[in-house]
Design a protein around this motif. Structure first.
Motif, PDB file in Angstrom:
ATOM      1  N   LYS A   1       0.829  -1.196   0.000  1.00 48.16           N
ATOM      2  CA  LYS A   1       0.000   0.000   0.000  1.00 48.16           C
ATOM      3  C   LYS A   1       0.868   1.252   0.000  1.00 48.16           C
ATOM      4  N   LEU A   2       2.053   1.171   0.628  1.00 48.13           N
ATOM      5  CA  LEU A   2       2.962   2.314   0.640  1.00 48.13           C
ATOM      6  C   LEU A   2       3.459   2.624  -0.764  1.00 48.13           C
ATOM      7  N   ILE A   3       3.725   1.580  -1.556  1.00 47.55           N
ATOM      8  CA  ILE A   3       4.186   1.777  -2.932  1.00 47.55           C
ATOM      9  C   ILE A   3       3.110   2.487  -3.754  1.00 47.55           C
ATOM     10  N   LEU A   4       1.865   2.018  -3.637  1.00 42.80           N
ATOM     11  CA  LEU A   4       0.765   2.658  -4.361  1.00 42.80           C
ATOM     12  C   LEU A   4       0.572   4.092  -3.898  1.00 42.80           C
ATOM     13  N   PHE A   5       0.633   4.288  -2.595  1.00 42.84           N
ATOM     14  CA  PHE A   5       0.438   5.621  -2.032  1.00 42.84           C
ATOM     15  C   PHE A   5       1.514   6.586  -2.517  1.00 42.84           C
ATOM     16  N   ALA A   6       2.772   6.146  -2.466  1.00 42.72           N
ATOM     17  CA  ALA A   6       3.882   7.009  -2.865  1.00 42.72           C
ATOM     18  C   ALA A   6       3.782   7.384  -4.339  1.00 42.72           C
ATOM     19  N   ALA A   7       3.392   6.423  -5.170  1.00 49.01           N
ATOM     20  CA  ALA A   7       3.313   6.681  -6.613  1.00 49.01           C
ATOM     21  C   ALA A   7       2.156   7.612  -6.967  1.00 49.01           C
ATOM     22  N   ALA A   8       1.071   7.556  -6.193  1.00 50.39           N
ATOM     23  CA  ALA A   8      -0.119   8.326  -6.540  1.00 50.39           C
ATOM     24  C   ALA A   8      -0.240   9.641  -5.773  1.00 50.39           C
ATOM     25  N   PHE A   9       0.295   9.688  -4.558  1.00 46.42           N
ATOM     26  CA  PHE A   9       0.043  10.824  -3.670  1.00 46.42           C
ATOM     27  C   PHE A   9       1.079  11.939  -3.815  1.00 46.42           C
ATOM     28  N   LEU A  10       2.347  11.600  -3.758  1.00 50.31           N
ATOM     29  CA  LEU A  10       3.388  12.625  -3.785  1.00 50.31           C
ATOM     30  C   LEU A  10       3.325  13.537  -5.009  1.00 50.31           C
ATOM     31  N   PRO A  11       3.168  12.978  -6.219  1.00 45.74           N
ATOM     32  CA  PRO A  11       3.177  13.851  -7.407  1.00 45.74           C
ATOM     33  C   PRO A  11       2.075  14.917  -7.407  1.00 45.74           C
ATOM     34  N   GLN A  12       1.008  14.705  -6.622  1.00 42.28           N
ATOM     35  CA  GLN A  12      -0.086  15.668  -6.587  1.00 42.28           C
ATOM     36  C   GLN A  12       0.338  17.006  -6.001  1.00 42.28           C
ATOM     37  N   PHE A  13       1.440  17.006  -5.241  1.00 46.99           N
ATOM     38  CA  PHE A  13       1.877  18.227  -4.564  1.00 46.99           C
ATOM     39  C   PHE A  13       3.116  18.842  -5.216  1.00 46.99           C
ATOM     40  N   VAL A  14       3.473  18.352  -6.377  1.00 45.73           N
ATOM     41  CA  VAL A  14       4.658  18.847  -7.080  1.00 45.73           C
ATOM     42  C   VAL A  14       4.232  19.766  -8.209  1.00 45.73           C
ATOM     43  N   HIS A  15       4.791  20.965  -8.228  1.00 45.48           N
ATOM     44  CA  HIS A  15       4.486  21.941  -9.280  1.00 45.48           C
ATOM     45  C   HIS A  15       5.231  21.549 -10.550  1.00 45.48           C
ATOM     46  N   ALA A  16       4.493  21.319 -11.616  1.00 46.20           N
ATOM     47  CA  ALA A  16       5.092  20.805 -12.852  1.00 46.20           C
ATOM     48  C   ALA A  16       6.054  21.791 -13.495  1.00 46.20           C
ATOM     49  N   GLY A  17       5.850  23.091 -13.265  1.00 48.13           N
ATOM     50  CA  GLY A  17       6.692  24.079 -13.917  1.00 48.13           C
ATOM     51  C   GLY A  17       7.947  24.437 -13.159  1.00 48.13           C
ATOM     52  N   ALA A  18       8.183  23.805 -12.020  1.00 48.30           N
ATOM     53  CA  ALA A  18       9.361  24.107 -11.205  1.00 48.30           C
ATOM     54  C   ALA A  18      10.237  22.863 -11.109  1.00 48.30           C
ATOM     55  N   PRO A  19      11.530  23.033 -10.749  1.00 43.67           N
ATOM     56  CA  PRO A  19      12.411  21.864 -10.595  1.00 43.67           C
ATOM     57  C   PRO A  19      11.813  20.859  -9.614  1.00 43.67           C
ATOM     58  N   LYS A  20      11.755  19.607 -10.031  1.00 46.28           N
ATOM     59  CA  LYS A  20      11.057  18.600  -9.232  1.00 46.28           C
ATOM     60  C   LYS A  20      11.884  18.061  -8.062  1.00 46.28           C
ATOM     61  N   ALA A  21      13.193  17.932  -8.232  1.00 44.55           N
ATOM     62  CA  ALA A  21      14.023  17.325  -7.189  1.00 44.55           C
ATOM     63  C   ALA A  21      13.915  18.045  -5.844  1.00 44.55           C
ATOM     64  N   PRO A  22      14.051  19.387  -5.789  1.00 46.16           N
ATOM     65  CA  PRO A  22      13.913  20.067  -4.495  1.00 46.16           C
ATOM     66  C   PRO A  22      12.537  19.888  -3.876  1.00 46.16           C
ATOM     67  N   GLN A  23      11.507  19.873  -4.729  1.00 43.44           N
ATOM     68  CA  GLN A  23      10.144  19.702  -4.214  1.00 43.44           C
ATOM     69  C   GLN A  23       9.956  18.316  -3.603  1.00 43.44           C
ATOM     70  N   PHE A  24      10.416  17.286  -4.304  1.00 45.17           N
ATOM     71  CA  PHE A  24      10.302  15.927  -3.762  1.00 45.17           C
ATOM     72  C   PHE A  24      11.116  15.792  -2.478  1.00 45.17           C
ATOM     73  N   ALA A  25      12.278  16.434  -2.417  1.00 46.89           N
ATOM     74  CA  ALA A  25      13.106  16.375  -1.212  1.00 46.89           C
ATOM     75  C   ALA A  25      12.354  16.962  -0.020  1.00 46.89           C
ATOM     76  N   ILE A  26      11.696  18.096  -0.232  1.00 42.82           N
ATOM     77  CA  ILE A  26      10.920  18.730   0.841  1.00 42.82           C
ATOM     78  C   ILE A  26       9.776  17.827   1.281  1.00 42.82           C
ATOM     79  N   LEU A  27       9.094  17.223   0.316  1.00 47.72           N
ATOM     80  CA  LEU A  27       7.963  16.353   0.640  1.00 47.72           C
ATOM     81  C   LEU A  27       8.410  15.114   1.409  1.00 47.72           C
ATOM     82  N   VAL A  28       9.498  14.498   0.976  1.00 55.21           N
ATOM     83  CA  VAL A  28       9.983  13.281   1.641  1.00 55.21           C
ATOM     84  C   VAL A  28      10.436  13.587   3.058  1.00 55.21           C
TER      85      VAL A  28
END
Length: 210
Positions: A128-155
């Motif tokens: 369930k964690l795999i499904l959650f991570a794949a579906a949930f995290l990207p919803q909070f990432v701004h597509a027009g900005a660098p993704k790596a810093p955003q994912f780092a903040i979220l994680v």
């Protein structure tokens, strides 16, 4: 990522992490059985698994994993088997009273490495964690900005919130251990814990990638 988006993520993760699940139950039971200090090693194992899966999601690996035929099913059944094993083990465990003396936190019945591995296995075997991570995290990432810093903040945010709830459940386990000095109550606790682990395992049978 705006502050408003981040704050929404914090609230969502706080509610999700606080919901009882295999990780939280494992931390609670480790605290009851081994004491608060030793439960930190189980927390470290669960948290390491969580960060690995979230990081893999940020790198796109979880999406790739879900796309591979049969891999998710194997992980799901392994997770089911492990949770049911923990449930049966807890159900059949000794009903000896919990040692609530000052030495209880230094209980040597399990090594630090074994406590860490137990927590890590619980965390990494939850599909369930795999499904959650794949579906949930990207919803909070701004597509027009660098993704790596955003994912780092979220994680990092997710890990800190999860760690907060681990500590809360561990402290709850420490308080509960005072009432489990009576063998009859300890037996009831073992049966309830075992039954919940088995229920979690059976619930995973219904988990399927969208």
């Amino acid at each position: 990522m705006t502050f408003q988006t981040w704050w929404l993520f914090v609230v969502a993760v706080f509610l999700l992490c606080g919901t009882p699940g295999p990780n939280m139950l494992h931390i609670l039971s480790r605290s009851v059985e081994m004491g608060l200090k030793r439960s930190f090693f189980a927390m470290a194992g669960c948290l390491t698994a969580l960060v690995l899966v979230l990081t893999a999601s940020a790198a796109g690996l979880t999406t790739l994993l879900l796309a591979l035929p049969g891999v998710f099913e194997v992980l799901r059944y392994l997770g089911v088997a492990y949770l049911i094993y923990l449930g049966v083990k807890a159900w059949r465990s000794d009903a000896a009273p919990v040692d609530v003396s000052s030495e209880g936190d230094l209980n040597p019945r399990q090594s630090i490495g074994r406590l860490f591995r137990g927590g890590f296995t619980i965390g990494i075997s939850n599909p369930k964690l795999i499904l959650f991570a794949a579906a949930f995290l990207p919803q909070f990432v701004h597509a027009g900005a660098p993704k790596a810093p955003q994912f780092a903040i979220l994680v990092i945010t997710f890990a800190l919130v999860e760690a907060f709830w681990y500590l809360a459940y561990a402290l709850g386990g420490q308080s509960l251990s005072r009432y489990l000095a009576i063998p009859k109550l300890r037996r009831i606790f073992n049966r309830i814990t075992g039954g919940i682990f088995v229920a979690f395992g059976l619930a995973l049978l219904k988990v399927k990638p969208g």
